[in-house]
Design a protein around this motif. Structure first.
Motif, PDB file in Angstrom:
ATOM      1  N   ASN A 244       0.813  -1.220   0.000  1.00  0.00           N
ATOM      2  CA  ASN A 244       0.000   0.000   0.000  1.00  0.00           C
ATOM      3  C   ASN A 244       0.841   1.262   0.000  1.00  0.00           C
ATOM      4  O   ASN A 244       0.365   2.328  -0.403  1.00  0.00           O
ATOM      5  CB  ASN A 244      -0.933   0.005   1.211  1.00  0.00           C
ATOM      6  CG  ASN A 244      -2.073  -0.979   1.075  1.00  0.00           C
ATOM      7  OD1 ASN A 244      -2.970  -0.794   0.266  1.00  0.00           O
ATOM      8  ND2 ASN A 244      -2.033  -2.042   1.868  1.00  0.00           N
TER       9      ASN A 244
ATOM     10  N   VAL B  34       1.189   2.169  -6.318  1.00  0.00           N
ATOM     11  CA  VAL B  34      -0.207   2.115  -5.881  1.00  0.00           C
ATOM     12  C   VAL B  34      -0.748   3.492  -5.516  1.00  0.00           C
ATOM     13  O   VAL B  34      -1.960   3.682  -5.432  1.00  0.00           O
ATOM     14  CB  VAL B  34      -0.335   1.155  -4.672  1.00  0.00           C
ATOM     15  CG1 VAL B  34      -1.793   0.901  -4.326  1.00  0.00           C
ATOM     16  CG2 VAL B  34       0.357  -0.161  -4.961  1.00  0.00           C
TER      17      VAL B  34
ATOM     18  N   LEU C 214      -4.583   4.827  -4.842  1.00  0.00           N
ATOM     19  CA  LEU C 214      -4.992   5.164  -3.483  1.00  0.00           C
ATOM     20  C   LEU C 214      -5.610   6.563  -3.427  1.00  0.00           C
ATOM     21  O   LEU C 214      -6.493   6.835  -2.614  1.00  0.00           O
ATOM     22  CB  LEU C 214      -3.801   5.080  -2.528  1.00  0.00           C
ATOM     23  CG  LEU C 214      -3.312   3.673  -2.197  1.00  0.00           C
ATOM     24  CD1 LEU C 214      -2.189   3.731  -1.173  1.00  0.00           C
ATOM     25  CD2 LEU C 214      -4.447   2.806  -1.672  1.00  0.00           C
TER      26      LEU C 214
ATOM     27  N   LYS D 287      -9.015   6.116  -4.141  1.00  0.00           N
ATOM     28  CA  LYS D 287      -9.683   5.484  -3.007  1.00  0.00           C
ATOM     29  C   LYS D 287     -10.042   6.515  -1.940  1.00  0.00           C
ATOM     30  O   LYS D 287     -11.133   6.464  -1.357  1.00  0.00           O
ATOM     31  CB  LYS D 287      -8.765   4.414  -2.415  1.00  0.00           C
ATOM     32  CG  LYS D 287      -9.416   3.508  -1.412  1.00  0.00           C
ATOM     33  CD  LYS D 287     -10.454   2.600  -2.049  1.00  0.00           C
ATOM     34  CE  LYS D 287     -11.859   3.109  -1.812  1.00  0.00           C
ATOM     35  NZ  LYS D 287     -12.825   2.542  -2.741  1.00  0.00           N
TER      36      LYS D 287
ATOM     37  N   THR E 298     -13.957  -2.747  -1.376  1.00  0.00           N
ATOM     38  CA  THR E 298     -12.584  -2.537  -1.825  1.00  0.00           C
ATOM     39  C   THR E 298     -11.706  -3.735  -1.469  1.00  0.00           C
ATOM     40  O   THR E 298     -10.916  -4.223  -2.288  1.00  0.00           O
ATOM     41  CB  THR E 298     -12.002  -1.267  -1.197  1.00  0.00           C
ATOM     42  OG1 THR E 298     -12.822  -0.153  -1.528  1.00  0.00           O
ATOM     43  CG2 THR E 298     -10.591  -1.009  -1.703  1.00  0.00           C
TER      44      THR E 298
ATOM     45  N   ILE F 268      -9.628  -6.393  -3.984  1.00  0.00           N
ATOM     46  CA  ILE F 268      -8.195  -6.702  -3.878  1.00  0.00           C
ATOM     47  C   ILE F 268      -7.970  -8.200  -3.717  1.00  0.00           C
ATOM     48  O   ILE F 268      -7.173  -8.809  -4.435  1.00  0.00           O
ATOM     49  CB  ILE F 268      -7.578  -5.927  -2.697  1.00  0.00           C
ATOM     50  CG1 ILE F 268      -7.589  -4.423  -2.982  1.00  0.00           C
ATOM     51  CG2 ILE F 268      -6.148  -6.408  -2.435  1.00  0.00           C
ATOM     52  CD1 ILE F 268      -7.145  -3.578  -1.807  1.00  0.00           C
TER      53      ILE F 268
ATOM     54  N   ALA G  92      -6.020  -1.344  -7.983  1.00  0.00           N
ATOM     55  CA  ALA G  92      -4.943  -1.214  -7.000  1.00  0.00           C
ATOM     56  C   ALA G  92      -4.021  -2.419  -7.069  1.00  0.00           C
ATOM     57  O   ALA G  92      -2.793  -2.298  -6.985  1.00  0.00           O
ATOM     58  CB  ALA G  92      -5.520  -1.067  -5.591  1.00  0.00           C
ATOM     59  N   THR G  93      -4.594  -3.605  -7.247  1.00  0.00           N
ATOM     60  CA  THR G  93      -3.776  -4.818  -7.369  1.00  0.00           C
ATOM     61  C   THR G  93      -2.954  -4.795  -8.649  1.00  0.00           C
ATOM     62  O   THR G  93      -1.762  -5.125  -8.642  1.00  0.00           O
ATOM     63  CB  THR G  93      -4.666  -6.068  -7.343  1.00  0.00           C
ATOM     64  OG1 THR G  93      -5.407  -6.083  -6.122  1.00  0.00           O
ATOM     65  CG2 THR G  93      -3.834  -7.325  -7.446  1.00  0.00           C
TER      66      THR G  93
ATOM     67  N   ALA H 226      -0.090  -2.589  -8.320  1.00  0.00           N
ATOM     68  CA  ALA H 226       0.889  -3.030  -7.323  1.00  0.00           C
ATOM     69  C   ALA H 226       1.868  -4.034  -7.901  1.00  0.00           C
ATOM     70  O   ALA H 226       2.983  -4.186  -7.377  1.00  0.00           O
ATOM     71  CB  ALA H 226       0.168  -3.644  -6.122  1.00  0.00           C
TER      72      ALA H 226
ATOM     73  N   MET I 234      -2.764  -6.639   1.802  1.00  0.00           N
ATOM     74  CA  MET I 234      -2.962  -5.372   1.101  1.00  0.00           C
ATOM     75  C   MET I 234      -4.344  -4.785   1.408  1.00  0.00           C
ATOM     76  O   MET I 234      -4.511  -3.553   1.459  1.00  0.00           O
ATOM     77  CB  MET I 234      -2.806  -5.579  -0.400  1.00  0.00           C
ATOM     78  CG  MET I 234      -2.816  -4.300  -1.206  1.00  0.00           C
ATOM     79  SD  MET I 234      -2.418  -4.574  -2.945  1.00  0.00           S
ATOM     80  CE  MET I 234      -2.620  -2.908  -3.590  1.00  0.00           C
TER      81      MET I 234
ATOM     82  N   TYR J 190      -8.533  -1.543   4.609  1.00  0.00           N
ATOM     83  CA  TYR J 190      -9.949  -1.380   4.292  1.00  0.00           C
ATOM     84  C   TYR J 190     -10.817  -2.302   5.156  1.00  0.00           C
ATOM     85  O   TYR J 190     -11.930  -1.937   5.519  1.00  0.00           O
ATOM     86  CB  TYR J 190     -10.172  -1.651   2.809  1.00  0.00           C
ATOM     87  CG  TYR J 190      -9.231  -0.857   1.940  1.00  0.00           C
ATOM     88  CD1 TYR J 190      -9.380   0.522   1.800  1.00  0.00           C
ATOM     89  CD2 TYR J 190      -8.160  -1.466   1.304  1.00  0.00           C
ATOM     90  CE1 TYR J 190      -8.492   1.263   1.033  1.00  0.00           C
ATOM     91  CE2 TYR J 190      -7.269  -0.745   0.540  1.00  0.00           C
ATOM     92  CZ  TYR J 190      -7.436   0.618   0.403  1.00  0.00           C
ATOM     93  OH  TYR J 190      -6.549   1.348  -0.339  1.00  0.00           O
TER      94      TYR J 190
END
Length: 597
Positions: free
Chosen positions: A209, A214, A218, A221, A243, A247, A328-329, A332, A366, A370
């Protein structure tokens, strides 16, 4: 006996240990066994081998790196079938410093259970069948008063080439075998070893994160959570869970893709999808749409029933939270975090169930912020209150996403020829123009629909163009260092690196790629520096760089031989010692200390 003394089997001091004549004592004071980590391997797939030496109570043996040069080291020599490539990355357990009555100082020895690891590459064209692998273990048993003559004991294991291989012999791969071991990242698939790697995966996923790859997602997010907070605790909880689900689900999909690819004999690794122009081009188009959306040129309306599930008040909806988790994944994967490389190395060498569990642990790590927010929605109070500032914040986030788009174009330039990249960039401008023209028309009108269809068609044409350029780009020229580099990098040559190390030279290998953001940061902050360059020059270090921007099976196998499946990857070959693998987040002090050791 004189020959044994001259070879250094005892210390030449008064009261030194004596060597009994052959036949007076049983010289075998150790039990030798050898095992493989799987029941079968595909042709071309490396096999991880472990030799276990169990020394009798009251006896010990010199370690693989004895304190004095004239001591007899414990060593393992592998005999492979004819025409097979040699074993790679042999690693030994570290010795313990012990003091004995016959020795003036403490010496490095083995006691109890000792493991030696090696990676055995199977030939790509090997026919199905079982092949004998013989390990010849040389060691010398000593107690507190005397040393026996050294012995060489053979042990054989059958390596099966075929399909349907499963993980095996976890007890052989649970202990650390030194920093040069190819299988150091492997451990038991059950019990404490498995739980330890699950913890490593969780922590590595949590650290993701904070990685630069990322951060643009974020920022999206944060904007979505601020909007969700308007709906109260229930909206914050639902947004956090959605969320996290995005992920974790995306990590499980990555695990499924890795399992399928591995079953088909294809090399797997962390972030290798960025080696495909089709993926990079499609992701660039998505980032363009995200950017234009942040700048207010268009919105993607969701069905009312989907947008309101579990939420009250204005928000981005569950689908938006879920999509953010997916992206996000994806963003990453070109980054690597501490502990992540070790966890992935374990995950990708185990059975399918363990691989899925490990990817799930990384995804849960990760997603943990959340999940924590969903468990304690009151924490959403720390978020700023919605207001006019959100309009400015949204535009600023658009620029962050635009920066990500620029980075993706840079990655694409290393995968396809410049002409195709230029055409793709023109295509992106045309897509942006179509979206802008559509934004000037009323919502739902025919002109706007035509503009949307035109944008979609142009995006497909642009991505298709770059996808067709796969394999057309030439090899990067690393042989001559540019003027702005402090270190003269050579193209990576594994055989030459090992030969130079055997001849007494330090060799530093850097496996990198244009799409690896962590690699670029490490290069700028820690490698291309006056201190490291000066140390390389002082110790005559040969620096080699392997470029994994495009698919290269030989580099993938090289990483796998060290139990790694992602980059950055740094290893230092040291004369007379095993190669040392550095952390993904390398530092100047780590390099300087290892050269000074």
């Amino acid at each position: 006996m004189l020959l044994a003394v001259a070879a250094g089997s005892v210390f030449p001091t008064p009261g030194s240990a004596q060597i009994p004549q052959q036949g007076v004592f049983d010289l075998e004071k150790g039990d030798i066994s050898v095992a493989l980590d799987r029941t079968a391997y595909l042709a071309g797939e490396p096999a991880e081998l472990a030799v276990r030496l169990v020394i009798e109570d009251g006896w010990h043996a010199n370690s693989n790196q004895p304190t004095y040069d004239y001591l007899i080291a414990t060593a393992v020599d592998l005999e492979l079938p004819p025409d097979w490539p040699p074993a790679r990355a042999v690693g030994y357990s570290p010795g313990e410093m012990k003091t004995f009555s016959f020795a003036p100082t403490a010496i490095s020895v083995y006691e109890g259970e000792v493991f030696v690891r090696a990676s055995v590459p199977t030939p790509a064209g090997a026919s199905p069948g079982t092949y004998p692998i013989r390990a010849n273990v040389t060691y010398q048993a000593c107690d507190d008063k005397m040393c026996l003559a050294p012995v060489t004991t053979p042990a054989t294991v059958g390596l099966t080439v075929g399909t349907g291989g499963q993980a095996a012999n976890p007890e052989f791969f649970a202990a650390d075998a030194g920093d040069g071991a190819a299988a150091a990242g492997q451990a038991a698939g059950s019990g404490r070893g498995f739980l330890w790697f699950v913890l490593l995966g969780f922590v590595g996923g949590l650290i993701l994160n904070a990685m630069p790859c990322v951060l643009p997602i974020l920022s999206l997010k944060v904007f979505g959570l601020v909007k969700s907070a308007e709906g109260g605790r229930r909206a914050v909880t639902a947004g956090g869970l959605a969320t996290a689900a995005g992920i974790i689900l995306s990590f499980l999909l990555l695990a499924a893709a890795a399992i399928v690819a591995r079953s088909a004999g294809v090399a797997v690794g962390w972030g290798i999808q960025f080696q495909e122009p089709l993926f990079v081009g499609a992701l660039a188009v998505v980032m363009l749409f995200f950017t234009l959306n942040m700048w207010g040129l268009f919105e993607i309306p969701l069905p009312a029933s989907l947008a309101k599930v579990g939420l009250t008040g204005p928000s981005e909806g569950l689908a938006g939270h879920l999509a953010t988790g997916f992206f996000a994944t994806l963003m990453a994967t070109p980054c690597s975090a501490p502990f992540l490389g070790t966890a992935l190395g374990f995950a990708l060498t185990q059975d399918s169930g363990t691989t899925a569990a490990m990817f799930g642990a990384i995804g849960t790590g990760m997603a943990s912020p959340y999940l924590l927010l969903a468990a304690f929605p009151a924490a959403g109070r720390v978020l700023p209150k919605p207001g006019a500032w959100m309009a400015t914040f949204k535009v600023v986030m658009g620029f962050l996403l635009a920066a990500t788009l620029v980075w993706l174009l840079f990655v694409l330039s290393g995968l396809v020829p410049a002409a195709r990249v230029a055409f793709f960039e023109v295509g992106l401008l045309a897509v942006a123009l179509a979206v802008w023209l559509g934004s000037r028309r009323g919502r739902g009108g025919p002109a706007r629909r035509v503009a949307g269809l035109a944008a979609a068609a142009l995006a497909v044409i642009a991505v298709t163009t770059v996808a067709q350029g796969r394999g057309e780009a030439g090899s990067p020229a690393l042989g001559v260092a540019p003027e702005d580099r402090l270190i003269a990098w050579e193209p990576f040559d594994r055989d030459r690196a090992e030969e130079l190390s055997a001849a007494g030279s330090y060799v530093f290998v850097d496996v990198t790629a244009d799409w690896c953001f962590t690699c670029k940061v490490n290069e700028a902050l820690f490698l291309e520096t006056e201190e490291v360059a000066g140390a390389f020059e002082e110790h005559d270090v040969i620096a080699m760089r392997a470029d994994w921007t495009r698919r290269d099976e030989s580099i993938g196998r090289y990483l796998a031989d060290f139990g790694r499946y992602g980059i950055p990857f740094y290893v230092l070959y040291r004369p007379g010692r095993g190669p040392h693998v550095f952390s993904e987040l390398i530092s100047k002090s780590a390099i300087l200390d290892m050269l000074g050791d």
